[in-house]
Design a protein around this motif. Sequence first.
Motif, PDB file in Angstrom:
ATOM      1  N   GLY A 494     -20.479  41.636  45.297  1.00 32.97           N
ATOM      2  CA  GLY A 494     -19.029  41.608  45.138  1.00 32.97           C
ATOM      3  C   GLY A 494     -18.565  40.450  44.268  1.00 32.97           C
ATOM      4  N   GLN A 495     -19.231  39.300  44.391  1.00 30.29           N
ATOM      5  CA  GLN A 495     -18.866  38.142  43.570  1.00 30.29           C
ATOM      6  C   GLN A 495     -19.157  38.402  42.098  1.00 30.29           C
ATOM      7  N   LYS A 496     -20.295  39.030  41.831  1.00 34.27           N
ATOM      8  CA  LYS A 496     -20.596  39.390  40.439  1.00 34.27           C
ATOM      9  C   LYS A 496     -19.511  40.313  39.879  1.00 34.27           C
ATOM     10  N   GLN A 497     -19.092  41.280  40.701  1.00 32.88           N
ATOM     11  CA  GLN A 497     -18.108  42.249  40.235  1.00 32.88           C
ATOM     12  C   GLN A 497     -16.789  41.556  39.911  1.00 32.88           C
ATOM     13  N   ARG A 498     -16.417  40.591  40.736  1.00 34.75           N
ATOM     14  CA  ARG A 498     -15.139  39.902  40.503  1.00 34.75           C
ATOM     15  C   ARG A 498     -15.200  39.020  39.258  1.00 34.75           C
ATOM     16  N   ILE A 499     -16.356  38.428  38.993  1.00 34.27           N
ATOM     17  CA  ILE A 499     -16.486  37.652  37.750  1.00 34.27           C
ATOM     18  C   ILE A 499     -16.392  38.585  36.551  1.00 34.27           C
ATOM     19  N   ALA A 500     -16.985  39.776  36.660  1.00 37.25           N
ATOM     20  CA  ALA A 500     -16.904  40.745  35.562  1.00 37.25           C
ATOM     21  C   ALA A 500     -15.461  41.194  35.347  1.00 37.25           C
ATOM     22  N   GLU A 516     -16.561  52.213  37.868  1.00 35.03           N
ATOM     23  CA  GLU A 516     -16.871  51.864  39.263  1.00 35.03           C
ATOM     24  C   GLU A 516     -16.645  50.372  39.498  1.00 35.03           C
ATOM     25  N   ALA A 517     -15.507  49.845  39.035  1.00 38.99           N
ATOM     26  CA  ALA A 517     -15.281  48.398  39.018  1.00 38.99           C
ATOM     27  C   ALA A 517     -15.172  47.788  40.405  1.00 38.99           C
ATOM     28  N   THR A 518     -14.814  48.573  41.409  1.00 38.92           N
ATOM     29  CA  THR A 518     -14.653  48.016  42.751  1.00 38.92           C
ATOM     30  C   THR A 518     -15.708  48.525  43.721  1.00 38.92           C
ATOM     31  N   SER A 519     -16.781  49.108  43.187  1.00 38.44           N
ATOM     32  CA  SER A 519     -17.755  49.765  44.062  1.00 38.44           C
ATOM     33  C   SER A 519     -18.514  48.783  44.951  1.00 38.44           C
ATOM     34  N   ALA A 520     -18.654  47.503  44.508  1.00 36.09           N
ATOM     35  CA  ALA A 520     -19.469  46.550  45.262  1.00 36.09           C
ATOM     36  C   ALA A 520     -18.639  45.624  46.133  1.00 36.09           C
ATOM     37  N   LEU A 521     -17.326  45.915  46.290  1.00 34.52           N
ATOM     38  CA  LEU A 521     -16.449  44.995  47.010  1.00 34.52           C
ATOM     39  C   LEU A 521     -16.230  45.438  48.453  1.00 34.52           C
ATOM     40  N   ASP A 522     -16.040  44.438  49.308  1.00 32.45           N
ATOM     41  CA  ASP A 522     -15.650  44.750  50.680  1.00 32.45           C
ATOM     42  C   ASP A 522     -14.180  45.146  50.665  1.00 32.45           C
ATOM     43  N   ALA A 523     -13.697  45.626  51.804  1.00 35.20           N
ATOM     44  CA  ALA A 523     -12.343  46.187  51.856  1.00 35.20           C
ATOM     45  C   ALA A 523     -11.283  45.159  51.454  1.00 35.20           C
ATOM     46  N   GLU A 524     -11.414  43.913  51.962  1.00 35.62           N
ATOM     47  CA  GLU A 524     -10.408  42.884  51.660  1.00 35.62           C
ATOM     48  C   GLU A 524     -10.426  42.522  50.180  1.00 35.62           C
ATOM     49  N   SER A 525     -11.622  42.315  49.628  1.00 37.39           N
ATOM     50  CA  SER A 525     -11.731  41.972  48.208  1.00 37.39           C
ATOM     51  C   SER A 525     -11.272  43.133  47.340  1.00 37.39           C
ATOM     52  N   GLU A 526     -11.605  44.359  47.768  1.00 38.58           N
ATOM     53  CA  GLU A 526     -11.196  45.525  46.984  1.00 38.58           C
ATOM     54  C   GLU A 526      -9.681  45.612  46.901  1.00 38.58           C
ATOM     55  N   ARG A 527      -8.999  45.291  48.003  1.00 40.51           N
ATOM     56  CA  ARG A 527      -7.535  45.328  48.002  1.00 40.51           C
ATOM     57  C   ARG A 527      -6.981  44.296  47.032  1.00 40.51           C
ATOM     58  N   ALA A 528      -7.586  43.083  47.047  1.00 44.35           N
ATOM     59  CA  ALA A 528      -7.113  42.024  46.158  1.00 44.35           C
ATOM     60  C   ALA A 528      -7.375  42.375  44.697  1.00 44.35           C
ATOM     61  N   ALA A 550     -10.185  56.948  46.791  1.00 49.98           N
ATOM     62  CA  ALA A 550      -9.119  56.044  47.238  1.00 49.98           C
ATOM     63  C   ALA A 550      -8.713  55.074  46.148  1.00 49.98           C
ATOM     64  N   THR A 551      -9.617  54.797  45.228  1.00 50.06           N
ATOM     65  CA  THR A 551      -9.322  53.817  44.177  1.00 50.06           C
ATOM     66  C   THR A 551      -8.556  54.440  43.012  1.00 50.06           C
ATOM     67  N   VAL A 552      -8.410  55.749  42.967  1.00 47.31           N
ATOM     68  CA  VAL A 552      -7.785  56.400  41.807  1.00 47.31           C
ATOM     69  C   VAL A 552      -6.492  57.126  42.155  1.00 47.31           C
ATOM     70  N   LYS A 553      -6.045  57.054  43.374  1.00 43.63           N
ATOM     71  CA  LYS A 553      -4.862  57.823  43.782  1.00 43.63           C
ATOM     72  C   LYS A 553      -3.608  57.389  43.033  1.00 43.63           C
ATOM     73  N   LYS A 554      -3.595  56.090  42.593  1.00 40.49           N
ATOM     74  CA  LYS A 554      -2.401  55.587  41.910  1.00 40.49           C
ATOM     75  C   LYS A 554      -2.411  55.888  40.408  1.00 40.49           C
ATOM     76  N   ALA A 555      -3.452  56.511  39.908  1.00 41.46           N
ATOM     77  CA  ALA A 555      -3.549  56.778  38.473  1.00 41.46           C
ATOM     78  C   ALA A 555      -2.440  57.727  38.031  1.00 41.46           C
ATOM     79  N   ASP A 556      -1.978  57.557  36.789  1.00 46.39           N
ATOM     80  CA  ASP A 556      -0.965  58.467  36.239  1.00 46.39           C
ATOM     81  C   ASP A 556      -1.508  59.884  36.147  1.00 46.39           C
ATOM     82  N   ARG A 557      -2.797  59.980  35.859  1.00 47.36           N
ATOM     83  CA  ARG A 557      -3.420  61.287  35.713  1.00 47.36           C
ATOM     84  C   ARG A 557      -4.873  61.192  36.135  1.00 47.36           C
ATOM     85  N   ILE A 558      -5.355  62.201  36.821  1.00 49.08           N
ATOM     86  CA  ILE A 558      -6.751  62.254  37.255  1.00 49.08           C
ATOM     87  C   ILE A 558      -7.429  63.387  36.483  1.00 49.08           C
ATOM     88  N   ILE A 559      -8.552  63.053  35.844  1.00 46.48           N
ATOM     89  CA  ILE A 559      -9.329  64.042  35.103  1.00 46.48           C
ATOM     90  C   ILE A 559     -10.555  64.385  35.940  1.00 46.48           C
TER      91      ILE A 559
END
Length: 596
Positions: A494-500, A516-528, A550-559
């Motif tokens: 998760g720390q690597k992902q946040r640095i990226a 898959e930018a949030t795939s390695a994060l815990d729930a709290e970090s993913e929310r942040a 759950a990570t794409v529901k806010k997208a303007d459009r889903i393909i």
Amino acid sequence: MAETAPSGENEREKSRRIGALRELWPFMRPYRRLMGAAIAALVLTACVSLILPMAVRRVVDNFGAQDGALLDRYFAAAMGLAGLLAIGTGLRYALVTRLGERVVADIRKAVFDRVLAMSPAFFERIMTGEVLSRITTDTTLILSVLGSSISIALRNILIFIGGLTLMLLTSAKLTGLVLLLVPIVIVPILTMGRRLRKLSRENQDWIASSSGSASEALLSVQTVQAFTHEAVTRGAFADVTEKSFDAARRRITTRAIMTVIVIFLVFSGIVGVLWIGANDVRAGDMSAGALVQFVIYSVMVAGGVAALSEIWGELQRAAGATERLVELLQTEDAVRDPDSPLPAPAHVRGEIAFEGVSFQYPARPDIPALDGVDLTIRPGETVALVGPSGAGKTTVIQLIQRFYDPQSGRITLDGVALPDMARADFRRHLALVPQDPVIFATTARENIRFGRPEASDAEVEAAAKAAAAHEFIVALPEGYDSQVGERGVMLSGGQKQRIAIARAILRDAPVLLLDEATSALDAESERAVQQAVDHLAKGRTTIIVAHRLATVKKADRIIVMEAGRVVAQGTHDELVAQGGLYARLARLQFTDGQAA
């Protein structure tokens, strides 16, 4: 492991000549003055070496002279020549070694620059460890030749020609007998030299394969250990290493046999010639000094031939190494910048369009990764790509960066086709957060600054705060200046992902690619991080690849993608209402698959 040398020895056998070393000339051309000085020093030392026996002859022939002063002058002249020889030799060494180091440094930079610019398709065909072997081991061989062997070879050629000429002037009869030996000596050099070159190249191929095997195992050492695969990995490495040793053993044996044959033929022939010369001195046909002079020249010529036979082996090895490096430099990349690239739009809006795009990966030419995809992403729009594994989502991200070119169709950025622009021009308008974040063996600060090298420390820290990385970074032993280890081994996933993500935030590009930018994060970090991504996506074209809906529901459009095709698109609610693949994926993730 195949029994033949890796990298296709039979396919890559281009020539059996030492002429492959001509490929080094473009790297040597800029240093013509240095080469000229080195050659001048080389000629000086060769000439002094050839003059010394004349001084020795004068000394020997004047042992019985009444005038001791004359003998003293001859000794003084010999000492002066010895001093000149010493200075010239030192100068030659300094100049030639410097030339070798300079040229090899340029070759290493050229090969690295070339490989660094290659598209991913290149690395599907060659292991990274083999490339590193070519940059290190092969260039070391070339350094040995340029910094030593070639100058020694040239010096010995001058000694051979000059010595033979002076031998002829000293005694035409004895020189004629010596020349009869030349064809006998040259035959084994030519015949065994060809085999030596083939073995040298095979040896280098196995060394490169060994490096590739070791690199792959060490980069995946945790996986190797986790699956208790150490014994198998050790065995595979040992097998390749033993094949490398076997090729080296055969090369060494061939070279040793060639050296034995050449030296025996040369020196036994000279001994026979000198026996005739000794009888001529006894008969009064030549002076003792002349015989001594002839002996010295014959030893110099013989030594030159012996040295050349050994250096020939070095040149053979260097010729093979040069071919391998030139192959890298001349490799044609499937993805190339145009000769006259169009400029990227001055102010990139971020409109991306796929027009009838079909694509297959070079390693899998029979499996379509994308199949006739038509897709337009509007400036500032956030689009999520969803679908099962292998649907083509990550391929879309890779093609937008032009890591590959599609077999048909085209991709445009603000209406300009990607192949019409220089890759570096449009890529600077893209920011990427990959599924497997790449962390470099440097500090946390420099890893984030990779996104924009000119960024200030304050901007780096602001990006880290936006990516929810600031707190764990300041908790490291040296904060932002803490070393994170090779591939970020000091950090959690998760720390690597946040640095990226911080790196992408710092880049501040108009197009944001999240794989898959949030795939390695815990729930709290993913929310942040999701909040940071939402903030970052405002005003930017954002493409999100995700398996977790759950990570794409806010997208303007889903393909929605399946088997390389776009099968549906719309908002979350629209797609759920339509049924089909997206609804099935949503049902599996949100209701554990229990809904009807």
